[in-house]
Design a protein around this motif. Structure first.
Motif, mmCIF file in Angstrom:
data_model
loop_
_atom_site.group_PDB
_atom_site.id
_atom_site.type_symbol
_atom_site.label_atom_id
_atom_site.label_comp_id
_atom_site.label_asym_id
_atom_site.label_seq_id
_atom_site.Cartn_x
_atom_site.Cartn_y
_atom_site.Cartn_z
ATOM 1 N N ASN A 1 28.727 7.043 11.707
ATOM 2 C CA ASN A 1 28.748 7.655 10.383
ATOM 3 C C ASN A 1 29.920 8.630 10.342
ATOM 4 O OD1 ASN A 1 26.508 6.591 8.905
ATOM 5 N ND2 ASN A 1 25.193 7.627 10.365
ATOM 6 N N VAL A 2 30.903 8.353 9.478
ATOM 7 C CA VAL A 2 32.088 9.192 9.372
ATOM 8 C C VAL A 2 31.828 10.230 8.288
ATOM 9 C CG1 VAL A 2 34.557 9.221 8.943
ATOM 10 C CG2 VAL A 2 33.525 7.275 10.096
ATOM 11 N N ARG A 3 31.886 11.496 8.686
ATOM 12 C CA ARG A 3 31.620 12.567 7.735
ATOM 13 C C ARG A 3 32.801 12.736 6.782
ATOM 14 N NH1 ARG A 3 29.292 17.432 11.291
ATOM 15 N NH2 ARG A 3 31.161 18.318 10.406
ATOM 16 N N PRO A 4 32.559 13.287 5.580
ATOM 17 C CA PRO A 4 33.665 13.466 4.631
ATOM 18 C C PRO A 4 34.612 14.569 5.086
ATOM 19 C CG PRO A 4 31.653 14.389 3.748
ATOM 20 C CD PRO A 4 31.273 13.668 5.017
ATOM 21 N N LYS A 5 35.908 14.351 4.840
ATOM 22 C CA LYS A 5 36.907 15.360 5.193
ATOM 23 C C LYS A 5 37.217 16.202 3.973
ATOM 24 C CE LYS A 5 39.261 12.860 8.829
ATOM 25 N NZ LYS A 5 40.554 12.368 9.306
#
Length: 94
Positions: free
Chosen positions: A58-62
């Motif tokens: 799961n790639v967190r928002p930047k």
């Protein structure tokens, strides 16, 4: 079950993922609600290959800023699919 094209959205082509292709690992952006079993079945149906293993991240928002306005890039779910020995996806070969 959802359609396979709804689960696997697009391939992710970066330097790191391109190096992983030599090891038989391919990286895809997948639906946020998809699990490992659905991703495995979708890849086998779309690309006609045998999948050994699926790893999901799961790639967190930047955080991004334009002038004085702040916001976030959208989050996404990324899947690294390991294919069986000798298998490859032809669409990725250069």
């Amino acid at each position: 079950m959802k359609d396979a094209r709804d689960i696997v959205k697009r391939p992710i082509i970066t330097e790191k993922s391109y190096d992983l292709m030599n090891e038989g690992k391919f990286t895809f952006e997948v639906d946020k609600k998809a699990n490992k079993i659905e991703v495995k079945q979708a890849c086998e149906a779309l690309f006609n290959v045998k999948v050994e293993k699926v790893n999901i991240v799961n790639v967190r928002p930047k955080k991004r800023r334009v002038g004085r306005y702040e916001g976030f890039k959208p989050s996404m779910k990324k899947a690294i699919v390991t294919l069986a020995e000798g298998q490859t996806i032809e669409k990725f070969e250069v």
